[in-house]
Design an enzyme around this catalytic site. Structure first.
Site, PDB file in Angstrom:
ATOM      1  N   LYS A  37       3.077  10.405  -5.195  1.00  0.00           N
ATOM      2  CA  LYS A  37       3.872  10.938  -4.051  1.00  0.00           C
ATOM      3  C   LYS A  37       4.729  12.257  -4.576  1.00  0.00           C
ATOM      4  CE  LYS A  37       4.691   6.406  -2.177  1.00  0.00           C
ATOM      5  NZ  LYS A  37       4.651   4.951  -2.554  1.00  0.00           N
ATOM      6  N   GLN A  43      10.240   1.983  -3.853  1.00  0.00           N
ATOM      7  CA  GLN A  43       8.845   1.587  -4.039  1.00  0.00           C
ATOM      8  C   GLN A  43       8.754  -0.137  -4.048  1.00  0.00           C
ATOM      9  OE1 GLN A  43       6.207   3.459  -4.117  1.00  0.00           O
ATOM     10  NE2 GLN A  43       4.740   1.863  -4.378  1.00  0.00           N
ATOM     11  N   ASP A  58       9.031   4.952   5.178  1.00  0.00           N
ATOM     12  CA  ASP A  58       7.998   3.733   5.038  1.00  0.00           C
ATOM     13  C   ASP A  58       7.925   3.050   6.496  1.00  0.00           C
ATOM     14  OD1 ASP A  58       6.712   3.202   2.946  1.00  0.00           O
ATOM     15  OD2 ASP A  58       8.419   2.640   1.682  1.00  0.00           O
TER      16      ASP A  58
HETATM   17  N1  GUN Z   1       3.808  -0.474  -2.345  1.00  0.00           N
HETATM   18  C1  GUN Z   1       2.532  -0.687  -1.875  1.00  0.00           C
HETATM   19  N2  GUN Z   1       2.575  -0.179  -0.808  1.00  0.00           N
HETATM   20  C2  GUN Z   1       3.883   0.626  -0.419  1.00  0.00           C
HETATM   21  C3  GUN Z   1       4.311   1.439   0.844  1.00  0.00           C
HETATM   22  O1  GUN Z   1       3.468   1.595   1.649  1.00  0.00           O
HETATM   23  N3  GUN Z   1       5.433   1.507   0.517  1.00  0.00           N
HETATM   24  C4  GUN Z   1       6.354   1.497  -0.549  1.00  0.00           C
HETATM   25  N4  GUN Z   1       7.716   1.624  -0.623  1.00  0.00           N
HETATM   26  N5  GUN Z   1       5.795   0.357  -1.512  1.00  0.00           N
HETATM   27  C5  GUN Z   1       4.544   0.076  -1.382  1.00  0.00           C
END
Ligand code: GUN
Length: 287
Positions: free
Chosen positions: A51, A95, A118
């Site tokens: 990211k 996350q 998200d």
């Molecule tokens: N863990 C796995 N996929 C995701 C996601 O799309 N967003 C977040 N925040 N954590 C994740």
């Protein structure tokens, strides 16, 4: 059979996002994303590093907040509240998964819905449900962008989503429904799963179980989208779909890796840009 090239589509989206970011920077706004990671899950660490790399590549600002595995929920909530108040941070992402002692249902709603890149906050989930949203969960958004890139029509077609997670399956079903697909959402208790998947014109597999979707579960000419990223016995990344078997029947299919994954990454940048625009130029109508 057409192999859906997620890396190529993602590269085109990234170029456009970089262009739009430069235009925002020229107006005095650098889109800013804060990523919070709790603990040291190796997969989460890779995702967070990616990211940050993607943000740098496209000209967005990113900040990482790494909290220890045993951090108190209050500490995490205080950090989120601080980031909510920061004018230079337009997107906040926690996350997942969180360590077991932290309550996702208390943490995610603490994020300002306007900064919820998200789209996991109940407010944004509700907006997706009613089809009035600007922030959209990254993986389902990435799947829709792949369908669009390959000119795949959803309207009126049978769409079967396997997996009912809040992150992928449920919002994916909604996005397909808003495009007028006839949507079936399957899960671990679905009886005769193969009978259902064999009716799919568009099959989205999002369970996290390697080899779940075998060739005989795929309709001749179907579009097969494999969202999952599982580690095979040899440590290699594999999806839920047995690729060779499914590819022999599909009209279009995504590989793993190189299919949905790169699109998920790019949609986070898109959401951050959207969030920045909404916060800094609220009177302008965004597409
Ligand atoms: N863990 C796995 N996929 C995701 C996601 O799309 N967003 C977040 N925040 N954590 C994740």
């Amino acid at each position: 059979m057409t192999l859906i090239d997620g890396r190529a589509v993602a590269a085109r989206h990234k170029a456009e996002i970089a262009r739009e970011t430069r235009a925002l920077v020229a107006r005095g706004v650098t889109p800013g994303l804060a990523v919070i990671i709790v603990g040291d899950d190796p997969a989460s660490r890779v995702y967070v590093n990616n990211k940050k790399k993607d943000c740098a590549h496209c000209g967005l600002l990113s900040e990482e907040y790494a909290l220890p595995d045993d951090c108190a929920q209050e500490e995490l909530l205080t950090l989120i509240h601080t980031l909510n108040r920061r004018a230079d941070i337009h997107g906040i992402l926690v996350q997942l998964p969180l360590p077991a002692h932290l309550d996702e249902k208390a943490v995610l709603p603490a994020i300002d819905p306007a900064k919820d890149v998200d789209a996991f906050h109940p407010y944004n989930v509700g907006r997706i449900m009613i089809g009035d949203f600007d922030l959209v969960p990254c993986t389902p958004a990435g799947v829709m962008a792949l369908l669009d890139a390959y000119g795949i029509e959803v309207r009126g077609r049978s769409c079967v989503v396997v997996g009912r997670s809040n992150i992928v399956g449920k919002p994916q079903a909604m996005l397909l429904l808003h495009r007028h697909g006839t949507v079936t959402l399957c899960h671990s208790r679905t009886e005769n799963l193969a009978d259902v998947t064999r009716r799919a014109d568009i099959l989205v597999a999002a369970v996290g179980k390697a080899g779940l979707i075998t060739g005989d579960m795929v309709k001749e000419g179907a579009v097969v989208i494999d969202v999952a990223m599982n580690r095979g016995p040899d440590g290699r990344l594999v999806g839920d779909v047995r690729f060779d078997e499914a590819a022999a029947r599909a009209s279009h299919i995504t590989p793993v890796p190189g299919g949905v994954g790169p699109m998920t990454r790019v949609m986070l940048l898109r959401n951050t840009l959207t969030a920045a625009r909404r916060q800094c130029f609220p009177d302008e109508v965004c597409p």
